[in-house]
Design a protein around this motif. Structure first.
Motif, PDB file in Angstrom:
ATOM      1  N   TRP A   1      21.517  34.199  11.319  1.00  0.00           N
ATOM      2  CA  TRP A   1      20.116  34.602  11.255  1.00  0.00           C
ATOM      3  C   TRP A   1      19.929  35.509  10.042  1.00  0.00           C
ATOM      4  O   TRP A   1      20.637  36.507   9.886  1.00  0.00           O
ATOM      5  CB  TRP A   1      19.721  35.317  12.536  1.00  0.00           C
ATOM      6  N   ASN A   2      18.998  35.138   9.168  1.00  0.00           N
ATOM      7  CA  ASN A   2      18.670  35.948   8.000  1.00  0.00           C
ATOM      8  C   ASN A   2      17.332  36.635   8.266  1.00  0.00           C
ATOM      9  O   ASN A   2      16.270  36.008   8.135  1.00  0.00           O
ATOM     10  CB  ASN A   2      18.597  35.076   6.751  1.00  0.00           C
ATOM     11  N   PRO A   3      17.351  37.914   8.656  1.00  0.00           N
ATOM     12  CA  PRO A   3      16.099  38.590   9.020  1.00  0.00           C
ATOM     13  C   PRO A   3      15.177  38.833   7.830  1.00  0.00           C
ATOM     14  O   PRO A   3      13.973  39.027   8.023  1.00  0.00           O
ATOM     15  CB  PRO A   3      16.582  39.908   9.636  1.00  0.00           C
ATOM     16  N   ASP A   4      15.726  38.837   6.618  1.00  0.00           N
ATOM     17  CA  ASP A   4      14.887  39.069   5.444  1.00  0.00           C
ATOM     18  C   ASP A   4      13.924  37.911   5.198  1.00  0.00           C
ATOM     19  O   ASP A   4      12.839  38.107   4.632  1.00  0.00           O
ATOM     20  CB  ASP A   4      15.759  39.282   4.202  1.00  0.00           C
ATOM     21  N   PHE A   5      14.334  36.710   5.612  1.00  0.00           N
ATOM     22  CA  PHE A   5      13.507  35.526   5.393  1.00  0.00           C
ATOM     23  C   PHE A   5      13.053  34.868   6.694  1.00  0.00           C
ATOM     24  O   PHE A   5      12.459  33.791   6.669  1.00  0.00           O
ATOM     25  CB  PHE A   5      14.265  34.504   4.534  1.00  0.00           C
ATOM     26  N   ASN A   6      13.367  35.497   7.837  1.00  0.00           N
ATOM     27  CA  ASN A   6      13.021  34.930   9.144  1.00  0.00           C
ATOM     28  C   ASN A   6      13.481  33.478   9.261  1.00  0.00           C
ATOM     29  O   ASN A   6      12.709  32.580   9.597  1.00  0.00           O
ATOM     30  CB  ASN A   6      11.515  35.030   9.412  1.00  0.00           C
ATOM     31  N   ARG A   7      14.761  33.272   9.008  1.00  0.00           N
ATOM     32  CA  ARG A   7      15.261  31.900   9.066  1.00  0.00           C
ATOM     33  C   ARG A   7      16.698  31.855   9.567  1.00  0.00           C
ATOM     34  O   ARG A   7      17.475  32.800   9.381  1.00  0.00           O
ATOM     35  CB  ARG A   7      15.178  31.234   7.695  1.00  0.00           C
ATOM     36  N   ILE A   8      17.025  30.757  10.207  1.00  0.00           N
ATOM     37  CA  ILE A   8      18.406  30.398  10.498  1.00  0.00           C
ATOM     38  C   ILE A   8      18.951  29.649   9.290  1.00  0.00           C
ATOM     39  O   ILE A   8      18.287  28.749   8.741  1.00  0.00           O
ATOM     40  CB  ILE A   8      18.491  29.506  11.752  1.00  0.00           C
ATOM     41  N   GLU A   9      20.145  30.019   8.873  1.00  0.00           N
ATOM     42  CA  GLU A   9      20.825  29.309   7.796  1.00  0.00           C
ATOM     43  C   GLU A   9      22.057  28.612   8.351  1.00  0.00           C
ATOM     44  O   GLU A   9      22.813  29.209   9.126  1.00  0.00           O
ATOM     45  CB  GLU A   9      21.252  30.279   6.694  1.00  0.00           C
ATOM     46  N   MET A  10      22.261  27.367   7.958  1.00  0.00           N
ATOM     47  CA  MET A  10      23.492  26.664   8.310  1.00  0.00           C
ATOM     48  C   MET A  10      24.365  26.590   7.062  1.00  0.00           C
ATOM     49  O   MET A  10      23.886  26.290   5.963  1.00  0.00           O
ATOM     50  CB  MET A  10      23.212  25.262   8.855  1.00  0.00           C
ATOM     51  N   HIS A  11      25.653  26.876   7.279  1.00  0.00           N
ATOM     52  CA  HIS A  11      26.634  26.859   6.190  1.00  0.00           C
ATOM     53  C   HIS A  11      27.883  26.106   6.645  1.00  0.00           C
ATOM     54  O   HIS A  11      28.144  25.978   7.849  1.00  0.00           O
ATOM     55  CB  HIS A  11      27.046  28.283   5.804  1.00  0.00           C
ATOM     56  N   LEU A  12      28.649  25.655   5.673  1.00  0.00           N
ATOM     57  CA  LEU A  12      30.014  25.209   5.891  1.00  0.00           C
ATOM     58  C   LEU A  12      30.903  26.155   5.095  1.00  0.00           C
ATOM     59  O   LEU A  12      30.816  26.207   3.861  1.00  0.00           O
ATOM     60  CB  LEU A  12      30.208  23.760   5.425  1.00  0.00           C
ATOM     61  N   ARG A  13      31.711  26.942   5.805  1.00  0.00           N
ATOM     62  CA  ARG A  13      32.497  27.983   5.144  1.00  0.00           C
ATOM     63  C   ARG A  13      33.952  27.530   4.993  1.00  0.00           C
ATOM     64  O   ARG A  13      34.543  26.964   5.927  1.00  0.00           O
ATOM     65  CB  ARG A  13      32.425  29.284   5.924  1.00  0.00           C
TER      66      ARG A  13
ATOM     67  N   ALA B   1      21.275  28.067  19.370  1.00  0.00           N
ATOM     68  CA  ALA B   1      20.647  26.755  19.237  1.00  0.00           C
ATOM     69  C   ALA B   1      21.214  25.964  18.062  1.00  0.00           C
ATOM     70  O   ALA B   1      21.129  24.733  18.044  1.00  0.00           O
ATOM     71  CB  ALA B   1      19.136  26.917  19.064  1.00  0.00           C
ATOM     72  N   TYR B   2      21.810  26.665  17.094  1.00  0.00           N
ATOM     73  CA  TYR B   2      22.352  26.002  15.906  1.00  0.00           C
ATOM     74  C   TYR B   2      23.879  26.105  15.832  1.00  0.00           C
ATOM     75  O   TYR B   2      24.480  25.662  14.847  1.00  0.00           O
ATOM     76  CB  TYR B   2      21.723  26.605  14.649  1.00  0.00           C
ATOM     77  N   ALA B   3      24.486  26.679  16.852  1.00  0.00           N
ATOM     78  CA  ALA B   3      25.951  26.765  16.923  1.00  0.00           C
ATOM     79  C   ALA B   3      26.341  26.634  18.392  1.00  0.00           C
ATOM     80  O   ALA B   3      26.847  27.564  19.012  1.00  0.00           O
ATOM     81  CB  ALA B   3      26.449  28.073  16.331  1.00  0.00           C
ATOM     82  N   ASP B   4      26.089  25.478  18.971  1.00  0.00           N
ATOM     83  CA  ASP B   4      26.258  25.254  20.406  1.00  0.00           C
ATOM     84  C   ASP B   4      27.730  25.283  20.805  1.00  0.00           C
ATOM     85  O   ASP B   4      28.633  25.043  19.988  1.00  0.00           O
ATOM     86  CB  ASP B   4      25.645  23.898  20.780  1.00  0.00           C
ATOM     87  N   ALA B   5      27.946  25.554  22.080  1.00  0.00           N
ATOM     88  CA  ALA B   5      29.302  25.718  22.600  1.00  0.00           C
ATOM     89  C   ALA B   5      30.118  24.431  22.528  1.00  0.00           C
ATOM     90  O   ALA B   5      31.346  24.472  22.398  1.00  0.00           O
ATOM     91  CB  ALA B   5      29.241  26.215  24.051  1.00  0.00           C
ATOM     92  N   GLN B   6      29.457  23.268  22.599  1.00  0.00           N
ATOM     93  CA  GLN B   6      30.176  21.990  22.561  1.00  0.00           C
ATOM     94  C   GLN B   6      30.524  21.542  21.140  1.00  0.00           C
ATOM     95  O   GLN B   6      31.244  20.551  20.967  1.00  0.00           O
ATOM     96  CB  GLN B   6      29.337  20.903  23.237  1.00  0.00           C
TER      97      GLN B   6
ATOM     98  N   ILE C   1      29.132  26.544   1.642  1.00  0.00           N
ATOM     99  CA  ILE C   1      28.171  25.535   1.161  1.00  0.00           C
ATOM    100  C   ILE C   1      26.950  25.670   2.064  1.00  0.00           C
ATOM    101  O   ILE C   1      27.042  25.467   3.283  1.00  0.00           O
ATOM    102  CB  ILE C   1      28.751  24.113   1.257  1.00  0.00           C
ATOM    103  N   HIS C   2      25.824  26.015   1.490  1.00  0.00           N
ATOM    104  CA  HIS C   2      24.587  26.246   2.256  1.00  0.00           C
ATOM    105  C   HIS C   2      23.915  24.883   2.469  1.00  0.00           C
ATOM    106  O   HIS C   2      23.504  24.223   1.511  1.00  0.00           O
ATOM    107  CB  HIS C   2      23.689  27.184   1.452  1.00  0.00           C
ATOM    108  N   THR C   3      23.796  24.461   3.725  1.00  0.00           N
ATOM    109  CA  THR C   3      23.331  23.097   3.999  1.00  0.00           C
ATOM    110  C   THR C   3      21.901  23.004   4.526  1.00  0.00           C
ATOM    111  O   THR C   3      21.262  21.957   4.394  1.00  0.00           O
ATOM    112  CB  THR C   3      24.269  22.394   4.999  1.00  0.00           C
ATOM    113  N   GLU C   4      21.379  24.050   5.175  1.00  0.00           N
ATOM    114  CA  GLU C   4      20.023  23.934   5.720  1.00  0.00           C
ATOM    115  C   GLU C   4      19.446  25.307   6.022  1.00  0.00           C
ATOM    116  O   GLU C   4      20.169  26.242   6.378  1.00  0.00           O
ATOM    117  CB  GLU C   4      20.016  23.102   7.013  1.00  0.00           C
ATOM    118  N   ASN C   5      18.114  25.415   5.881  1.00  0.00           N
ATOM    119  CA  ASN C   5      17.356  26.553   6.381  1.00  0.00           C
ATOM    120  C   ASN C   5      16.380  26.070   7.442  1.00  0.00           C
ATOM    121  O   ASN C   5      15.850  24.958   7.357  1.00  0.00           O
ATOM    122  CB  ASN C   5      16.547  27.212   5.261  1.00  0.00           C
ATOM    123  N   SER C   6      16.132  26.901   8.439  1.00  0.00           N
ATOM    124  CA  SER C   6      15.106  26.609   9.442  1.00  0.00           C
ATOM    125  C   SER C   6      14.298  27.885   9.647  1.00  0.00           C
ATOM    126  O   SER C   6      14.720  28.798  10.371  1.00  0.00           O
ATOM    127  CB  SER C   6      15.744  26.148  10.753  1.00  0.00           C
TER     128      SER C   6
END
Length: 334
Positions: free
Chosen positions: A254-266, A216-221, A288-293
């Motif tokens: 997916w970060n299971p320790d915090f139950n969150r999706i993290e978005m980064h720019l690597r 859902a946060y790294a779609d194929a398109q 660069i960590h840009t968002e948590n959900s």
């Protein structure tokens, strides 16, 4: 017609009131320089939503992988009669964030003769335009707007609102973008603004199979990648940045320790870049960590709500248990 709150001519004559609480503007430059000075580097996701970013996000909501929007809309369609019974006639709907007009229209259409709608947003120009559209399409509805930072609490005491039951509508998965302390503070601010009998209707994304979440946060398109990289392009455009966006790759984990999706720019390679005359280094593999959900289980969301004095009286989900809507009311014991 003059604005009932500020006394200035209303930008849109059909609005019942426009309350400008003069929220402080976010300091884009200061926040970016601070974020790039941290280890690891991070950016504040509120700056995703310039005009281009908002348009890209609209594309995201229609993607096959992004289940959140269509699932929540389907739940709203299904539970409309229940919401009408819970809210009763003459409800006053208050929407912090004034998001998707599709969602608020579904709620207003479901309710029994709602009396008023009040949108809140930190961007006054966007807010007035959105509320004006609602006012034009619902002529029997009292429509007002509050330009405010709702994360700092809600002050509704002085507004000329109708007397019906107030329903704070906070859809989507926005609650998950806050860190746990921030989510607690946000709901506590809602709670302080409420009277006995008022309620919150809030959306929360659920913990589920990590593969579904990552997709859902790294779609194929690559639409979410464009959304993430647009933040860097905005920094280059508005703050004189020299970041090589082409040498950054979008990543969702997916970060299971915090139950969150993290978005980064690597970083695909070492690079040195400037922002407003300040020089920064980015090493290959550094992100660069840009968002948590953050995602919730029914128990974890109930625990959050109870911690600020709410009872979770109703929870609705879809058959696959991807997403939930919750009806909260102030606890009599709080």
């Amino acid at each position: 017609m003059h604005d009932r709150i500020t006394g200035r001519p209303s930008a849109h004559a059909t609005l019942a009131f426009y309350d400008d609480q003069h929220p402080p503007a976010g300091d884009f430059l200061a926040d970016v320089l601070d974020g790039f000075s941290r280890t690891p580097k991070q950016l504040t996701p509120v700056y995703f939503y310039d005009a281009k970013g908002s348009a890209i996000f609209d594309e995201i909501t229609a993607l096959p992988e992004y289940y959140v929007t269509r699932t929540e809309l389907a739940i709203l369609d299904r539970i409309g009669p229940e919401l009408a019974a819970l809210a009763g006639p003459g409800a006053v709907v208050i929407e912090p964030g004034s998001g998707s007009s599709v969602k608020i229209r579904k709620l207003l259409n479901a309710l029994s003769e709602p009396a008023a709608y009040v949108g809140l947003d930190i961007s006054g120009e966007h807010l007035e335009a959105a509320c004006q559209e609602i006012a034009a399409d619902y002529p029997a509805l009292q429509v007002g707007a509050i330009c405010a930072d709702f994360t700092q609490g809600l002050d509704l005491s002085h507004l000329p609102l109708e007397s019906g039951r107030r329903i704070i509508f906070f859809p989507g998965s926005t609650i998950g973008n806050f860190e746990p302390n921030g989510a607690h503070a946000l709901l506590a601010g809602f709670r302080r603004a409420m009277r006995p009998g008022d309620a919150v209707l809030i959306g929360a994304d659920r913990v589920k199979d990590p593969a579904t979440l990552v997709a859902a946060y790294a779609d194929a398109q690559g639409v979410t990648a464009r959304f993430n990289l647009n933040l860097v392009e905005r920094i280059n455009r508005e703050l004189g940045g020299t970041i090589d966006a082409g040498a950054l790759s979008h990543e969702a984990v997916w970060n299971p320790d915090f139950n969150r999706i993290e978005m980064h720019l690597r970083a695909d390679a070492d690079q040195q870049f400037d922002v407003a005359g300040r020089t920064f280094q980015l090493r290959e593999g550094e992100s660069i960590h840009t968002e948590n959900s953050h995602k919730f289980t029914p128990d974890s969301f109930t625990s959050l709500a109870k911690s600020v004095g709410f009872d979770v009286l109703h929870t609705w989900s879809d058959e696959a248990e991807l997403f939930s809507l919750h009806w909260l009311e102030p606890s009599a014991k709080a």
